[in-house]
Design a protein around this motif. Structure first.
Motif, mmCIF file in Angstrom:
data_model
loop_
_atom_site.group_PDB
_atom_site.id
_atom_site.type_symbol
_atom_site.label_atom_id
_atom_site.label_comp_id
_atom_site.label_asym_id
_atom_site.label_seq_id
_atom_site.Cartn_x
_atom_site.Cartn_y
_atom_site.Cartn_z
ATOM 1 N N ASP A 178 -2.792 -4.186 0.679
ATOM 2 C CA ASP A 178 -3.186 -4.036 -0.730
ATOM 3 C C ASP A 178 -2.132 -3.291 -1.545
ATOM 4 O O ASP A 178 -1.965 -3.562 -2.739
ATOM 5 N N ILE A 179 -1.439 -2.343 -0.917
ATOM 6 C CA ILE A 179 -0.484 -1.521 -1.675
ATOM 7 C C ILE A 179 0.958 -1.980 -1.493
ATOM 8 O O ILE A 179 1.852 -1.458 -2.161
ATOM 9 N N LEU A 180 1.190 -2.950 -0.605
ATOM 10 C CA LEU A 180 2.552 -3.406 -0.339
ATOM 11 C C LEU A 180 3.183 -4.010 -1.589
ATOM 12 O O LEU A 180 4.290 -3.635 -1.993
ATOM 13 N N GLY A 181 2.485 -4.949 -2.213
ATOM 14 C CA GLY A 181 3.042 -5.629 -3.378
ATOM 15 C C GLY A 181 3.240 -4.707 -4.562
ATOM 16 O O GLY A 181 4.268 -4.771 -5.249
ATOM 17 N N THR A 182 2.275 -3.832 -4.805
ATOM 18 C CA THR A 182 2.372 -2.949 -5.972
ATOM 19 C C THR A 182 3.516 -1.958 -5.826
ATOM 20 O O THR A 182 4.239 -1.691 -6.790
ATOM 21 N N ASN A 183 3.710 -1.408 -4.630
ATOM 22 C CA ASN A 183 4.808 -0.450 -4.432
ATOM 23 C C ASN A 183 6.170 -1.123 -4.526
ATOM 24 O O ASN A 183 7.119 -0.545 -5.084
ATOM 25 N N THR A 184 6.286 -2.333 -3.998
ATOM 26 C CA THR A 184 7.556 -3.051 -4.096
ATOM 27 C C THR A 184 7.878 -3.380 -5.546
ATOM 28 O O THR A 184 9.028 -3.244 -5.995
ATOM 29 N N ASN A 185 6.867 -3.816 -6.299
ATOM 30 C CA ASN A 185 7.080 -4.114 -7.714
ATOM 31 C C ASN A 185 7.432 -2.859 -8.507
ATOM 32 O O ASN A 185 8.197 -2.921 -9.481
ATOM 33 N N THR A 186 6.872 -1.721 -8.097
ATOM 34 C CA THR A 186 7.203 -0.460 -8.766
ATOM 35 C C THR A 186 8.688 -0.155 -8.644
ATOM 36 O O THR A 186 9.344 0.249 -9.621
ATOM 37 N N LEU A 187 9.254 -0.357 -7.455
ATOM 38 C CA LEU A 187 10.692 -0.143 -7.262
ATOM 39 C C LEU A 187 11.507 -1.118 -8.096
ATOM 40 O O LEU A 187 12.528 -0.754 -8.685
ATOM 41 N N PHE A 188 11.037 -2.364 -8.169
ATOM 42 C CA PHE A 188 11.764 -3.389 -8.913
ATOM 43 C C PHE A 188 11.803 -3.068 -10.406
ATOM 44 O O PHE A 188 12.863 -3.125 -11.042
ATOM 45 N N PHE A 189 10.652 -2.710 -10.970
ATOM 46 C CA PHE A 189 10.607 -2.419 -12.403
ATOM 47 C C PHE A 189 11.298 -1.092 -12.727
ATOM 48 O O PHE A 189 11.816 -0.916 -13.835
ATOM 49 N N ALA A 190 11.296 -0.162 -11.774
ATOM 50 C CA ALA A 190 12.024 1.085 -11.993
ATOM 51 C C ALA A 190 13.516 0.809 -12.121
ATOM 52 O O ALA A 190 14.211 1.443 -12.925
ATOM 53 N N PHE A 191 14.017 -0.148 -11.342
ATOM 54 C CA PHE A 191 15.430 -0.513 -11.451
ATOM 55 C C PHE A 191 15.749 -1.093 -12.822
ATOM 56 O O PHE A 191 16.686 -0.666 -13.491
ATOM 57 N N PHE A 192 14.949 -2.060 -13.252
ATOM 58 C CA PHE A 192 15.238 -2.695 -14.539
ATOM 59 C C PHE A 192 15.012 -1.742 -15.706
ATOM 60 O O PHE A 192 15.697 -1.830 -16.729
ATOM 61 N N GLY A 193 14.059 -0.824 -15.560
ATOM 62 C CA GLY A 193 13.869 0.157 -16.616
ATOM 63 C C GLY A 193 15.033 1.110 -16.723
ATOM 64 O O GLY A 193 15.465 1.474 -17.827
ATOM 65 N N GLY A 194 15.587 1.521 -15.581
ATOM 66 C CA GLY A 194 16.692 2.465 -15.582
ATOM 67 C C GLY A 194 18.037 1.825 -15.887
ATOM 68 O O GLY A 194 18.956 2.493 -16.355
ATOM 69 N N MET A 234 7.774 -1.630 6.674
ATOM 70 C CA MET A 234 7.837 -1.114 8.040
ATOM 71 C C MET A 234 6.862 0.035 8.270
ATOM 72 O O MET A 234 6.251 0.153 9.346
ATOM 73 N N VAL A 235 6.707 0.909 7.267
ATOM 74 C CA VAL A 235 5.901 2.105 7.464
ATOM 75 C C VAL A 235 4.415 1.768 7.578
ATOM 76 O O VAL A 235 3.641 2.560 8.140
ATOM 77 N N ILE A 236 3.997 0.620 7.081
ATOM 78 C CA ILE A 236 2.571 0.255 7.129
ATOM 79 C C ILE A 236 2.071 0.089 8.559
ATOM 80 O O ILE A 236 1.119 0.767 8.967
ATOM 81 N N PRO A 237 2.671 -0.797 9.375
ATOM 82 C CA PRO A 237 2.178 -0.904 10.762
ATOM 83 C C PRO A 237 2.463 0.346 11.592
ATOM 84 O O PRO A 237 1.675 0.690 12.484
ATOM 85 N N ILE A 238 3.579 1.031 11.313
ATOM 86 C CA ILE A 238 3.896 2.243 12.071
ATOM 87 C C ILE A 238 2.845 3.317 11.814
ATOM 88 O O ILE A 238 2.328 3.940 12.759
ATOM 89 N N THR A 239 2.507 3.556 10.554
ATOM 90 C CA THR A 239 1.490 4.560 10.226
ATOM 91 C C THR A 239 0.125 4.159 10.754
ATOM 92 O O THR A 239 -0.612 5.002 11.291
ATOM 93 N N SER A 240 -0.216 2.886 10.632
ATOM 94 C CA SER A 240 -1.525 2.416 11.110
ATOM 95 C C SER A 240 -1.654 2.610 12.610
ATOM 96 O O SER A 240 -2.691 3.085 13.099
ATOM 97 N N TRP A 241 -0.597 2.290 13.352
ATOM 98 C CA TRP A 241 -0.675 2.420 14.803
ATOM 99 C C TRP A 241 -0.702 3.882 15.231
ATOM 100 O O TRP A 241 -1.508 4.267 16.084
ATOM 101 N N ILE A 242 0.177 4.700 14.661
ATOM 102 C CA ILE A 242 0.234 6.110 15.053
ATOM 103 C C ILE A 242 -1.062 6.823 14.696
ATOM 104 O O ILE A 242 -1.602 7.615 15.491
#
Length: 253
Positions: A178-194, A234-242
């Motif tokens: 659920d949060i994968l797409g929103t966080n990736t888009n946040t990085l993308f728009f932060a680049f274009f904004g900056g 990567m951090v999603i499955p790692i955090t879920s498993w740990i």
């Protein structure tokens, strides 16, 4: 200066009103993180310093500040911290290879006019510096995803102590999707904004689409976004498993 003080005061007031003591700690954490980054960058200018080692140390301190200082030491922050460090270690190795192969280190030709008055013989490894900067720009998103997964997983475990490790892991993966797409888009728009001014500059220079894509400045930022997105994934499955493993092993204690 007055504008900066006023904006900082407004931010502090809102964070305290909404977040209480945790909001106040979050505001203090901003300055602590800035101090860590500033101190690390200053040490990187030493030709004998290893930027990769410094980056791992700095990211460890930043993770401790954002997790343990703000949210205190508990089972959710411990699992999020371990997941963050593991993800950073894997991602750092990957980024060093990508930075070396793509040759995005150093300065672009668009920056040569501003730098012409300075010496470029600094005696530092710009491949490692470039990799370190990508990791530093990624650390915040990785920590955010890690705690966003471990926290609801702890709530599920507290309300349903008999939940199996597989169900906990599946629950964490579901949250991560659920949060994968929103966080990736946040990085993308932060680049274009900056870098909106840079894109307009490219237009004024009559750059074609191919020139823009192959520009070192643009390519470096896009690789930054892509590497950060890989780290978030990567951090999603790692955090879920740990987290699932930790709660299952400490069940009943």
């Amino acid at each position: 200066m007055n504008v900066l003080v006023c904006l900082a005061a407004i931010l502090f007031l809102l964070m305290v009103l909404i977040g209480g003591k945790k909001g106040a700690r979050s505001f203090i954490a901003l300055f602590l993180n800035f101090s860590v980054l500033l101190f690390t960058i200053l040490i990187m200018t030493n030709p004998h310093a290893n930027p990769i080692i410094l980056t791992l140390i700095a990211c460890t301190f930043i993770s401790c500040i954002n997790l343990f200082f703000i949210n205190e030491v508990n089972n959710k922050t411990i699992t999020a911290f371990v997941s963050t460090i593991i993800t950073l270690a894997i991602l750092l190795f990957f980024i060093v290879i990508v930075t070396d192969k793509t040759m995005i280190q150093g300065f672009g030709e668009e920056e040569t006019e501003e730098l012409s008055a300075f010496s470029l013989y600094l005696g530092v490894d710009f491949v490692k510096i470039g990799a370190a900067m990508i990791i530093m720009s990624t650390i915040g998103a990785i920590i955010d995803v890690a705690i966003s997964i471990s926290s609801p997983m702890r709530e599920l475990y507290n309300h349903h102590p008999n939940v199996s490790r597989k169900e906990l892991f599946t629950f964490g993966i579901s949250i991560g999707r659920d949060i994968l797409g929103t966080n990736t888009n946040t990085l993308f728009f932060a680049f274009f904004g900056g870098y909106l001014a840079m894109i307009i500059w490219f237009k004024d220079l009559s750059y074609s689409v191919g020139d823009i894509v192959n520009s070192k400045i643009f390519s470096a930022e896009m690789i930054n976004i892509l590497c950060a997105g890989i780290g978030i994934a990567m951090v999603i499955p790692i955090t879920s498993w740990i987290t699932a493993y930790y709660f299952d092993k400490t069940r009943g204690k």
